[in-house]
Design an enzyme around this catalytic site. Structure first.
Site, PDB file in Angstrom:
ATOM      1  N   TYR A  58      40.652  43.540  38.317  1.00 11.95           N
ATOM      2  CA  TYR A  58      40.507  43.020  39.683  1.00 11.95           C
ATOM      3  C   TYR A  58      41.867  42.636  40.269  1.00 11.95           C
ATOM      4  O   TYR A  58      42.251  43.074  41.358  1.00 11.95           O
ATOM      5  CB  TYR A  58      39.561  41.801  39.723  1.00 11.95           C
ATOM      6  CG  TYR A  58      39.674  41.109  41.052  1.00 11.95           C
ATOM      7  CD1 TYR A  58      39.010  41.612  42.154  1.00 11.95           C
ATOM      8  CD2 TYR A  58      40.525  40.010  41.227  1.00 11.95           C
ATOM      9  CE1 TYR A  58      39.168  41.047  43.408  1.00 11.95           C
ATOM     10  CE2 TYR A  58      40.692  39.437  42.467  1.00 11.95           C
ATOM     11  CZ  TYR A  58      40.013  39.952  43.549  1.00 11.95           C
ATOM     12  OH  TYR A  58      40.192  39.396  44.791  1.00 11.95           O
ATOM     13  N   GLN A  91      37.655  33.303  40.387  1.00 16.44           N
ATOM     14  CA  GLN A  91      36.553  32.346  40.144  1.00 16.44           C
ATOM     15  C   GLN A  91      36.598  31.112  41.037  1.00 16.44           C
ATOM     16  O   GLN A  91      35.923  30.123  40.753  1.00 16.44           O
ATOM     17  CB  GLN A  91      36.559  31.821  38.680  1.00 16.44           C
ATOM     18  CG  GLN A  91      36.899  32.814  37.644  1.00 16.44           C
ATOM     19  CD  GLN A  91      35.666  33.542  37.148  1.00 16.44           C
ATOM     20  OE1 GLN A  91      34.554  33.214  37.543  1.00 16.44           O
ATOM     21  NE2 GLN A  91      35.850  34.523  36.312  1.00 16.44           N
ATOM     22  N   THR A  92      37.381  31.110  42.086  1.00 16.07           N
ATOM     23  CA  THR A  92      37.546  29.878  42.879  1.00 16.07           C
ATOM     24  C   THR A  92      37.518  30.226  44.367  1.00 16.07           C
ATOM     25  O   THR A  92      38.098  31.237  44.776  1.00 16.07           O
ATOM     26  CB  THR A  92      38.887  29.203  42.528  1.00 16.07           C
ATOM     27  OG1 THR A  92      38.971  29.102  41.103  1.00 16.07           O
ATOM     28  CG2 THR A  92      38.996  27.812  43.107  1.00 16.07           C
ATOM     29  N   GLU A 110      46.089  35.536  44.270  1.00 14.90           N
ATOM     30  CA  GLU A 110      45.026  36.245  43.547  1.00 14.90           C
ATOM     31  C   GLU A 110      44.722  35.579  42.196  1.00 14.90           C
ATOM     32  O   GLU A 110      43.587  35.565  41.758  1.00 14.90           O
ATOM     33  CB  GLU A 110      45.376  37.721  43.373  1.00 14.90           C
ATOM     34  CG  GLU A 110      45.290  38.520  44.667  1.00 14.90           C
ATOM     35  CD  GLU A 110      43.905  38.457  45.327  1.00 14.90           C
ATOM     36  OE1 GLU A 110      42.907  38.267  44.625  1.00 14.90           O
ATOM     37  OE2 GLU A 110      43.830  38.569  46.568  1.00 14.90           O
ATOM     38  N   ASP A 153      35.241  42.292  42.970  1.00 10.99           N
ATOM     39  CA  ASP A 153      34.923  40.930  42.513  1.00 10.99           C
ATOM     40  C   ASP A 153      33.526  40.571  43.015  1.00 10.99           C
ATOM     41  O   ASP A 153      32.803  41.439  43.525  1.00 10.99           O
ATOM     42  CB  ASP A 153      35.980  39.930  43.007  1.00 10.99           C
ATOM     43  CG  ASP A 153      35.894  39.675  44.500  1.00 10.99           C
ATOM     44  OD1 ASP A 153      35.194  40.426  45.212  1.00 10.99           O
ATOM     45  OD2 ASP A 153      36.520  38.709  44.974  1.00 10.99           O
TER      46      ASP A 153
END
Ligand code: SF4
Length: 348
Positions: free
Chosen positions: A115, A37-38, A32, A133
């Site tokens: 998140y 962002q990936t 996580e 997300d």
């Protein structure tokens, strides 16, 4: 209620991902952090190497930042690597080595926001939490026909509340992963495949023909443009790299750089960077420019090769200064941008 249809679809369609094999709270935590962002395809090889090197929370807690950042090289958002190590240290120091199961306790660990806390609590411990997300927000915004831009806090809160209502009593973790998976595979940003979607019957955006135009977002401010001069200071075999102390790339290694104050001054700036590092200069040559677009800024580096004067003594390595061969960069934590500049600087 969407859980039944969604879980049935998930059981049939979920991808075989490394963190789903032989899962553990530690693997969930690492995955996580990496997935913030990936995208999954980028994370997969990094995850395997990371778990091989740090197989459990104790080994990660005992590591140093440089080792962790080195394994993170190229993955971006390097603060995640340092925070993950600090989170592991806090788990060992404050929780007896066991990753806490509640969202509230998880939020006290470094680098864990709403998140990640919700995702780890749900996936690793089946807690009734909902992780909001980009993927899950898009699915819910379409499902509910949310008209407000989803970067408005009120819209996010409404989507989170809806997600939470939908979490079933059993299989909360699978439900969260199912929404994430649907967003990644079917309800994609462009061209959502509504015909293959298990939620099609309940989906408001689909019914109203608005799937492609949702979710809405407020217009983004343009990325600031940054221009720098970079010095590839080299003795022919090795280059001088410095550890960044500030910014999103803090903790990574890079060529020395300074703000670009115009073409005329650039060679002087490059020479000055070498002299500031205590290096005698034999010659300065322009090599070209490197552009890299980060999420937060658009950087162009004007790159100079600075040849070291072999007659002068060279500054020894220190905590934030190393001489490395271009091939040795892989063992340090370096960003993709830094790799590009070294490659151009040494002509590879
Ligand atoms: Fe997304 Fe279409 Fe499914 Fe609605 S029906 S959730 S828009 S893929």
């Amino acid at each position: 209620m969407i859980a039944r249809a969604l879980l049935r679809w998930y059981d049939r369609s979920k991808r075989d991902l490394p963190w789903r094999r032989d899962p553990s709270p530690y693997k969930t935590l690492v995955s996580e952090f990496m997935l913030q962002q990936t995208v999954v395809a980028t994370v997969e090889p990094y995850f395997g190497r990371f778990i091989a090197r740090f197989p459990d929370v104790a080994s990660l807690a005992a590591a140093n930042d440089d080792d962790v950042t080195a394994l993170w090289s190229g993955l971006g958002y390097y603060a995640r690597a340092r925070n993950l190590r600090r989170a592991a240290a806090a788990v060992v120091a404050d929780h007896g080595g066991a990753i806490p199961a509640s969202e509230v306790a998880l939020r006290t660990l470094p680098g864990i926001g709403p998140y990640t806390a919700a995702a780890v609590a749900a996936i690793a411990f089946d807690a009734r939490a909902f992780a909001l997300d980009g993927n899950t927000m898009r699915v819910l915004a379409r499902l509910t026909g949310e008209r407000r831009p989803i970067d408005l806090p009120a819209a996010r809160a409404a989507l989170h509340a809806r997600g939470l209502v939908e979490v079933p009593r059993r299989r909360a973790g699978d439900f969260n992963q199912a929404v994430m998976e649907l967003g990644a595979l079917v309800c994609t940003p462009r061209n959502p495949d509504c015909a293959a979607c298990p939620l099609a019957r309940d989906c408001r955006a689909r019914a109203e023909g608005r799937a492609a135009s949702l979710p809405r977002k407020r217009p983004r401010a343009a990325r600031p443009v940054v221009r720098v001069v970079c010095a590839c200071i080299t003795d022919g075999a090795r280059v001088l790299v410095m550890k960044r102390r500030r910014g999103l790339l803090a903790g990574t290694w890079a060529l020395p750089e300074a703000i670009d104050r115009g073409a005329r001054l650039r060679p002087k700036v490059a020479r000055g960077l070498a002299e500031a590092a205590g290096v005698g200069v034999a010659g300065v040559a322009y090599r070209g420019s490197v552009r890299h677009v980060f999420t937060h800024r658009d950087v162009t580096a004007e790159l100079f090769r600075v040849d070291v004067d072999a007659r002068q003594e060279r500054p020894p390595p220190s905590d934030d200064r190393r001489w490395v061969s271009p091939d040795g960069l892989a063992a340090l934590g370096v960003s993709t941008f830094a790799r590009k500049t070294v490659r151009l600087g040494v002509g590879r």
